[in-house]
Design an enzyme around this catalytic site. Structure first.
Site, mmCIF file in Angstrom:
data_model
loop_
_atom_site.group_PDB
_atom_site.id
_atom_site.type_symbol
_atom_site.label_atom_id
_atom_site.label_comp_id
_atom_site.label_asym_id
_atom_site.label_seq_id
_atom_site.Cartn_x
_atom_site.Cartn_y
_atom_site.Cartn_z
ATOM 1 N N CYS A 46 6.201 -2.638 -5.802
ATOM 2 C CA CYS A 46 7.136 -3.619 -5.249
ATOM 3 C C CYS A 46 8.066 -4.152 -6.339
ATOM 4 O O CYS A 46 8.942 -3.451 -6.815
ATOM 5 C CB CYS A 46 6.355 -4.728 -4.538
ATOM 6 N N HIS A 88 2.110 -1.827 -0.997
ATOM 7 C CA HIS A 88 1.122 -2.380 -1.928
ATOM 8 C C HIS A 88 -0.255 -1.739 -1.802
ATOM 9 O O HIS A 88 -1.074 -2.214 -1.014
ATOM 10 C CB HIS A 88 0.981 -3.882 -1.665
ATOM 11 N N GLU A 133 -2.681 -2.108 -3.807
ATOM 12 C CA GLU A 133 -3.729 -3.025 -4.298
ATOM 13 C C GLU A 133 -4.232 -3.970 -3.213
ATOM 14 O O GLU A 133 -5.251 -4.625 -3.399
ATOM 15 C CB GLU A 133 -3.211 -3.810 -5.517
#
Lengths: 94, 232
Positions: free
Chosen positions: B85, B194, B196
């Site tokens: 991002c 994302h 994560e």
């Protein structure tokens, strides 16, 4: 203390959602204000005012041009559309 | 393996990235934007967030941070670097990746679970995926529309450097549905979505099996760990 102005715009071929949103609002105003009825588009860019010590000579302008191309704009998505010395300071700070 | 996560002023997902690294089986090392020290890490993550409030351009000011000198140097020597991002935006601003990110075409911040197809499973961060694997991880950004010149786009497509593409509809106007790209060497990867945030059952996207059970993002991190073991 001279000021050098740098103007940066999103590339003409790229969609400018910010300008589009402003144009949309103007369009809505245009329904009641005839002076706005002929606005066909808006693009939003950036203006930097860079204060420098000394003369705004060719060397200073070249240095700002370098800054404009490398930091103030990203050539993938933006164009530097103007660099000029501001005639009179917009404000004087004591 | 030790993987560094750089915190910038305005980073939001540095802790999630560190947690993902630990869950994948490596040590997460907190790094600071103002230092000139990578503390001997083996790989790097530039996390998501809004460094410097997206002033100037998203990622632009962070890309000029002191630590970026070392990040750029290490990336050019082949260290695996993942920009997520805002981290992806920094990597384009630092010229480690081609292209740039502009405001989403509909002018809105988008936050949702997003389907992706892994187009390149040879990069340092994607070797654990099957060819053309379809995954779901969260997407959350306001400036995620990938742009590049026709020439750059041709090069990226021709050299197989599109890492991931959006599926199920283009969310933000990205050219060729591009969600992530890599450099020629395959060690630097930028992703708008994302990974994560999809590493632990109970906290990921919904799947057909159970709510919030999606852990598709973990493979990015296990890939780079597996790659480091092979390299030894």
């Amino acid at each position: 203390m001279p000021t050098i102005v740098v103007e940066v715009m999103p590339k003409a071929e790229l969609l400018d959602p910010q300008g589009k949103a402003v144009a949309g609002a103007l369009g809505r105003l245009g329904q009641t204000q005839s002076a706005l009825a002929n606005v066909t588009g808006v693009r939003v860019g950036k203006r930097f005012e860079i204060s420098i010590d000394g003369e705004a000579d060719a060397d200073a302008l070249a240095a700002v041009r370098e800054l404009a191309d490398t930091v103030l704009s990203n050539s993938v998505i933006e164009d530097v559309v103007g660099i000029h010395v501001q005639d009179a300071p917009s404000s004087a700070v004591a | 393996m030790r993987i560094g996560v750089v915190t910038f002023p305005g980073s939001l997902d540095d802790r999630d990235a560190a947690r993902a690294i630990r869950l994948a089986g490596a040590d997460a090392v907190a790094l600071w934007h103002g230092d000139h020290d990578l503390h001997g890490v083996d790989a790097l993550v530039l996390p998501g967030g809004f460094s410097y409030g997206d002033y100037l351009r998203a990622g632009a000011i962070a890309s000029l941070s002191p630590i970026m000198t070392e990040v750029i140097d290490a990336a050019k020597k082949g260290m695996p670097v993942l920009g997520i991002c805002n981290g992806f935006q920094m990597l384009t601003e630092a010229h480690l990746l081609d292209g740039g990110l502009i405001r989403n075409e509909q002018g809105r911040f988008i936050c949702r679970d997003q389907g992706l197809r892994i187009e390149n499973n040879a990069s340092d961060w994607t070797t654990g995926f099957a060819a053309k694997a379809e995954i779901v991880i969260p997407l959350k950004n306001g400036e995620g529309s990938f742009m590049a010149s026709d020439e750059t786009l041709k090069t990226l497509e021709g050299e197989g450097r599109i890492v991931a593409r959006y599926i199920g509809g283009n969310p933000n106007g990205s050219l060729n549905d591009i969600a992530g790209v890599t450099n020629a060497r395959g060690n630097v990867v930028g992703l708008m979505p994302h990974p994560e945030h999809a590493v632990e059952a109970g906290f990921g996207p919904d799947t057909d099996d159970a709510m919030a059970s999606g852990v598709d993002g973990l493979t990015f991190f296990t890939s780079v760990i597996a790659g480091a073991l092979v390299a030894r």
